[in-house]
Design a protein around this motif. Structure first.
Motif, PDB file in Angstrom:
ATOM      1  N   ILE A  61       7.405  36.960  44.019  1.00  0.00           N
ATOM      2  CA  ILE A  61       6.901  37.468  42.736  1.00  0.00           C
ATOM      3  C   ILE A  61       6.160  36.347  42.042  1.00  0.00           C
ATOM      4  O   ILE A  61       6.564  35.187  42.095  1.00  0.00           O
ATOM      5  CB  ILE A  61       8.056  38.004  41.851  1.00  0.00           C
ATOM      6  CG1 ILE A  61       7.501  38.581  40.548  1.00  0.00           C
ATOM      7  CG2 ILE A  61       9.105  36.941  41.581  1.00  0.00           C
ATOM      8  CD1 ILE A  61       8.535  39.345  39.736  1.00  0.00           C
ATOM      9  N   LEU A  62       5.055  36.695  41.402  1.00  0.00           N
ATOM     10  CA  LEU A  62       4.225  35.704  40.731  1.00  0.00           C
ATOM     11  C   LEU A  62       4.059  36.120  39.271  1.00  0.00           C
ATOM     12  O   LEU A  62       3.443  37.147  38.975  1.00  0.00           O
ATOM     13  CB  LEU A  62       2.862  35.624  41.413  1.00  0.00           C
ATOM     14  CG  LEU A  62       1.895  34.541  40.921  1.00  0.00           C
ATOM     15  CD1 LEU A  62       2.452  33.147  41.193  1.00  0.00           C
ATOM     16  CD2 LEU A  62       0.540  34.708  41.593  1.00  0.00           C
ATOM     17  N   GLY A  63       4.661  35.366  38.352  1.00  0.00           N
ATOM     18  CA  GLY A  63       4.570  35.670  36.923  1.00  0.00           C
ATOM     19  C   GLY A  63       3.488  34.854  36.269  1.00  0.00           C
ATOM     20  O   GLY A  63       3.484  33.618  36.359  1.00  0.00           O
ATOM     21  N   CYS A  64       2.572  35.531  35.586  1.00  0.00           N
ATOM     22  CA  CYS A  64       1.441  34.830  34.971  1.00  0.00           C
ATOM     23  C   CYS A  64       1.483  34.888  33.444  1.00  0.00           C
ATOM     24  O   CYS A  64       0.538  34.453  32.777  1.00  0.00           O
ATOM     25  CB  CYS A  64       0.129  35.428  35.463  1.00  0.00           C
ATOM     26  SG  CYS A  64      -0.032  35.429  37.265  1.00  0.00           S
ATOM     27  N   GLY A  65       2.553  35.463  32.882  1.00  0.00           N
ATOM     28  CA  GLY A  65       2.688  35.504  31.433  1.00  0.00           C
ATOM     29  C   GLY A  65       1.900  36.632  30.791  1.00  0.00           C
ATOM     30  O   GLY A  65       1.378  37.528  31.452  1.00  0.00           O
ATOM     31  N   LEU A 151       1.250  39.963  33.032  1.00  0.00           N
ATOM     32  CA  LEU A 151       0.746  40.075  34.402  1.00  0.00           C
ATOM     33  C   LEU A 151       1.808  39.532  35.363  1.00  0.00           C
ATOM     34  O   LEU A 151       2.038  38.319  35.421  1.00  0.00           O
ATOM     35  CB  LEU A 151      -0.559  39.310  34.565  1.00  0.00           C
ATOM     36  CG  LEU A 151      -1.202  39.356  35.959  1.00  0.00           C
ATOM     37  CD1 LEU A 151      -1.466  40.793  36.400  1.00  0.00           C
ATOM     38  CD2 LEU A 151      -2.483  38.538  35.984  1.00  0.00           C
ATOM     39  N   ILE A 152       2.473  40.452  36.041  1.00  0.00           N
ATOM     40  CA  ILE A 152       3.471  40.098  37.048  1.00  0.00           C
ATOM     41  C   ILE A 152       2.992  40.670  38.377  1.00  0.00           C
ATOM     42  O   ILE A 152       2.765  41.879  38.489  1.00  0.00           O
ATOM     43  CB  ILE A 152       4.854  40.671  36.696  1.00  0.00           C
ATOM     44  CG1 ILE A 152       5.284  40.209  35.298  1.00  0.00           C
ATOM     45  CG2 ILE A 152       5.900  40.246  37.729  1.00  0.00           C
ATOM     46  CD1 ILE A 152       6.538  40.885  34.795  1.00  0.00           C
ATOM     47  N   TYR A 289      -2.112  37.126  21.912  1.00  0.00           N
ATOM     48  CA  TYR A 289      -0.969  37.825  22.514  1.00  0.00           C
ATOM     49  C   TYR A 289      -0.040  36.891  23.308  1.00  0.00           C
ATOM     50  O   TYR A 289       1.119  37.217  23.530  1.00  0.00           O
ATOM     51  CB  TYR A 289      -1.472  38.939  23.426  1.00  0.00           C
ATOM     52  CG  TYR A 289      -2.378  39.914  22.724  1.00  0.00           C
ATOM     53  CD1 TYR A 289      -1.887  40.710  21.690  1.00  0.00           C
ATOM     54  CD2 TYR A 289      -3.723  40.045  23.075  1.00  0.00           C
ATOM     55  CE1 TYR A 289      -2.718  41.605  21.030  1.00  0.00           C
ATOM     56  CE2 TYR A 289      -4.558  40.936  22.420  1.00  0.00           C
ATOM     57  CZ  TYR A 289      -4.046  41.713  21.395  1.00  0.00           C
ATOM     58  OH  TYR A 289      -4.869  42.598  20.738  1.00  0.00           O
ATOM     59  N   GLN A 290      -0.566  35.740  23.728  1.00  0.00           N
ATOM     60  CA  GLN A 290       0.257  34.830  24.517  1.00  0.00           C
ATOM     61  C   GLN A 290       1.432  34.272  23.709  1.00  0.00           C
ATOM     62  O   GLN A 290       2.399  33.762  24.272  1.00  0.00           O
ATOM     63  CB  GLN A 290      -0.584  33.670  25.070  1.00  0.00           C
ATOM     64  CG  GLN A 290      -1.170  32.730  24.034  1.00  0.00           C
ATOM     65  CD  GLN A 290      -2.525  33.196  23.509  1.00  0.00           C
ATOM     66  OE1 GLN A 290      -2.861  34.378  23.615  1.00  0.00           O
ATOM     67  NE2 GLN A 290      -3.298  32.264  22.960  1.00  0.00           N
ATOM     68  N   TYR A 291       1.357  34.383  22.363  1.00  0.00           N
ATOM     69  CA  TYR A 291       2.434  33.862  21.516  1.00  0.00           C
ATOM     70  C   TYR A 291       3.544  34.883  21.280  1.00  0.00           C
ATOM     71  O   TYR A 291       4.484  34.607  20.539  1.00  0.00           O
ATOM     72  CB  TYR A 291       1.864  33.398  20.170  1.00  0.00           C
ATOM     73  CG  TYR A 291       0.926  32.216  20.299  1.00  0.00           C
ATOM     74  CD1 TYR A 291       1.412  30.961  20.667  1.00  0.00           C
ATOM     75  CD2 TYR A 291      -0.436  32.362  20.071  1.00  0.00           C
ATOM     76  CE1 TYR A 291       0.550  29.887  20.807  1.00  0.00           C
ATOM     77  CE2 TYR A 291      -1.303  31.283  20.202  1.00  0.00           C
ATOM     78  CZ  TYR A 291      -0.803  30.048  20.575  1.00  0.00           C
ATOM     79  OH  TYR A 291      -1.656  28.989  20.716  1.00  0.00           O
ATOM     80  N   ARG A 292       3.441  36.042  21.889  1.00  0.00           N
ATOM     81  CA  ARG A 292       4.486  37.047  21.725  1.00  0.00           C
ATOM     82  C   ARG A 292       5.817  36.593  22.307  1.00  0.00           C
ATOM     83  O   ARG A 292       6.862  37.126  21.971  1.00  0.00           O
ATOM     84  CB  ARG A 292       4.064  38.378  22.370  1.00  0.00           C
ATOM     85  CG  ARG A 292       3.000  39.104  21.577  1.00  0.00           C
ATOM     86  CD  ARG A 292       2.711  40.463  22.138  1.00  0.00           C
ATOM     87  NE  ARG A 292       2.435  40.424  23.569  1.00  0.00           N
ATOM     88  CZ  ARG A 292       1.885  41.439  24.229  1.00  0.00           C
ATOM     89  NH1 ARG A 292       1.550  42.536  23.591  1.00  0.00           N
ATOM     90  NH2 ARG A 292       1.666  41.346  25.522  1.00  0.00           N
TER      91      ARG A 292
END
Length: 578
Positions: A61-65, A151-152, A289-292
């Motif tokens: 699994i690749l988590g991209c935030g 994005l996962i 949105y990255q600060y959520r």
């Protein structure tokens, strides 16, 4: 020579990331057999990306935030090692990815994703059905990007039958989960309407918003409820979708723990809620949105508040600490999965749903116990108030009776004495009722056998006729409002009997029967006295009996005057009666 080495290197690399498949293996994890390329300019096409340097990947699994500023390209090769044609399904395991494009042999074959849902899709996740001929190899590319959502990247390969069974079971379990959550929401709304307790309203709103979020998170919203265009509009407000459950959770915590008893803590939470709302609005307006991910801090603050209440021995905090632990652990699991650090959902796919169900069970049990305890406290309080009220009324009426008795003793005229004695007995019928009242099922009721016995003994004492035998047959527990009417009727009837029925005999007998019938009550008062003519008796006593029986009890009255007197009253039960 150099050209030959390059060709050999490319061939060996393709072989390294080629997965051999057959019909016997029903499931394969694909991402660890793939190569990854991150397009930070978001400008690559299938024509250009094939020449880029893809990096080997060993992760499942690749988590991209949240809303990364790049596209992810996945490349892998599948080889059919059998002599038969194979049909498989490639599943991209994330319904929140905004756009997913599938390429087969460098040709775009399907577009899918949260904001571009394929028209023929019936699964929660984007899928691609593929066919490989005997001993055929095919190269596949997947392009994934997320505009706002997390994005996962996770890719699986299934046999068609196995995938269809898995998908059907998965959707049924989710349907059960959302149905259960709907019942929880309705249950708490009903309790709120009944009790006007705000904590139940905020709890219902918390689960309404968390369910809405989960419908989006699991892909149910995009598949069954909203169109791609509607989802595009909805996702633009994703900051609110993520933040609202936390806000309602904070309000619920504030009310259920009654934080006003901790003024500084309550004031601090109000300031934090205000700043949190400002923070959410800022993220939404600036599209940062990255600060959520910092929303999670609010859950930590709420958990700390519950922990503080627990230290202060707030009884409401005990079930909350377990419930919040489950909820926060679920939030941590979702965050770790999104970041690619650790995916608990691989081994526990329904961890979030299970945590929410268990949390609701804990709160529902706790709220039921609280309601029951409060009911006991209210009942005890009502009993105390009733006892105090009865005591005061009884004392006041006893004082009035004492004055009436003194007046009766001072009177020389026997007729006036008799009138005063009748008034005294009528008041005594009311006084005795107050001494016997008690609470049952939130109603004031009285044991009619005890009540009628006190009334008749008082009349017997007034007339000094211990030779008259009085028999009372009743096991009825009656509403106090109607018990007083029955008591007054018995008082008038027995008083008349003592006054007129046994002037020439010492063998008097009075029978009183009060029973509860299927649709009402039946009262009979019978004596073996001399009977009476209609015009020869105490007119006021009969008027009182008739008024109470027909107007107050709304019953049917019959009086037999031969061979003694028999009074019969029947009346139907209504909503006022016990």
């Amino acid at each position: 020579m150099l050209k030959f080495v390059s060709i050999l290197l490319i061939s060996s690399t393709s072989y390294l990331f080629s997965l051999e498949i057959d019909n016997k293996t029903t499931f394969n994890e694909l991402l660890s057999h793939s190569e990854i390329y991150k397009d930070h300019n978001q400008s690559e096409t299938i024509s250009t990306v094939k020449n880029r340097n893809f990096e080997p990947n060993s992760k499942e699994i690749l988590g991209c935030g949240y809303s990364p500023k790049y596209d992810v390209w996945i490349r892998f090769t599948l080889t059919n090692t059998t002599s038969n044609t194979i049909e498989k399904i490639i599943e991209y395991v994330n319904p929140l990815t905004s756009y997913v494009e599938f390429f087969e042999q460098k040709k775009l074959v399907k577009k899918d994703g949260l904001l571009d849902l394929s028209k023929d899709r019936q699964s929660l996740n984007p899928i691609l059905q593929i066919t490989l001929k005997p001993h055929q190899s095919k190269e596949f590319y997947i392009k994934a990007s997320s505009k706002i959502t997390t994005l996962i990247v996770k890719v699986n390969l299934w046999n068609s039958d196995t995938f269809n069974k898995k998908e059907m079971t998965h959707q049924r379990l989710l349907a059960l989960f959302f149905g259960a959550m709907g019942i929880v929401i309705l249950y708490n709304l009903i309790i709120f309407i009944a009790t006007k307790e705000l904590s139940y309203l905020f709890y219902a709103l918390f689960f309404t918003t968390i369910n809405f979020h989960h419908l989006v998170y699991k892909g149910v919203m995009s598949l069954y409820i909203f169109s791609s265009q509607s989802m595009t509009t909805l996702i633009e407000y994703s900051s609110f979708i993520v933040a609202l459950p936390t806000i309602f959770l904070a309000l619920f915590t504030q009310h259920i723990l009654k934080l006003k008893q901790y003024p500084k803590l309550n004031r601090a939470l109000n300031y934090i809620l205000f700043l949190y709302c400002i923070f959410v609005i800022t993220i939404q307006v600036t599209q940062s949105y990255q600060y959520r991910k910092f929303f999670f801090i609010m859950l930590v603050i709420l958990f700390s508040i519950v922990l503080y209440a627990l230290i202060k021995k707030n009884k409401k905090a005990y079930p909350l600490i377990f419930g919040w632990s489950l909820f926060i652990s679920s939030g941590i699991a979702m965050y770790l999965s999104s970041s690619g650090s650790y995916d608990i959902f691989t081994s526990l796919p329904y961890y979030t749903e299970g945590s929410l169900v268990l949390e609701t069970m804990l709160f529902t049990l706790a709220s039921k116990i609280t309601i029951q305890n409060q009911a006991k406290i209210d009942a005890e309080k009502n009993r105390f108030l009733l006892k105090e009220l009865n005591h005061r009324v009884n004392n006041n009426m006893q004082t009035i009776l004492s004055v009436i008795t003194l007046q009766k003793n001072e009177e020389k005229d026997k007729k006036i004495q008799e009138v005063i004695a009748n008034i005294e007995n009528r008041m005594m019928a009311t006084v005795k009722l107050y001494s016997l009242l008690y609470m049952k099922d939130n109603k004031t009721v009285v044991n009619m056998h005890e009540y009628l016995s006190l009334i008749t003994k008082n009349i017997q004492k007034t007339f000094k006729r211990d030779d008259i035998d009085i028999n009372i047959h009743s096991d009825v527990i009656m509403n106090s409002e109607y018990a007083i009417y029955c008591g007054l009727i018995v008082n008038e009837a027995v008083t008349n009997t003592f006054k007129y029925a046994f002037n020439h005999t010492n063998e008097g007998k009075i029978d009183i029967l009060l029973v509860k019938k299927e649709n009402g009550y039946y009262l009979k008062i019978k004596d073996n006295g001399s009977g009476f003519k209609k015009s020869s008796q105490d007119a006021l006593g009969l008027i009182i009996i008739d008024t109470l029986a027909t107007l107050q009890l709304e019953g049917k009255l019959t009086i037999e005057r031969d061979n003694g007197v028999e009074i019969n009253i029947e009346w139907r039960k209504n909503e006022k009666e016990y």
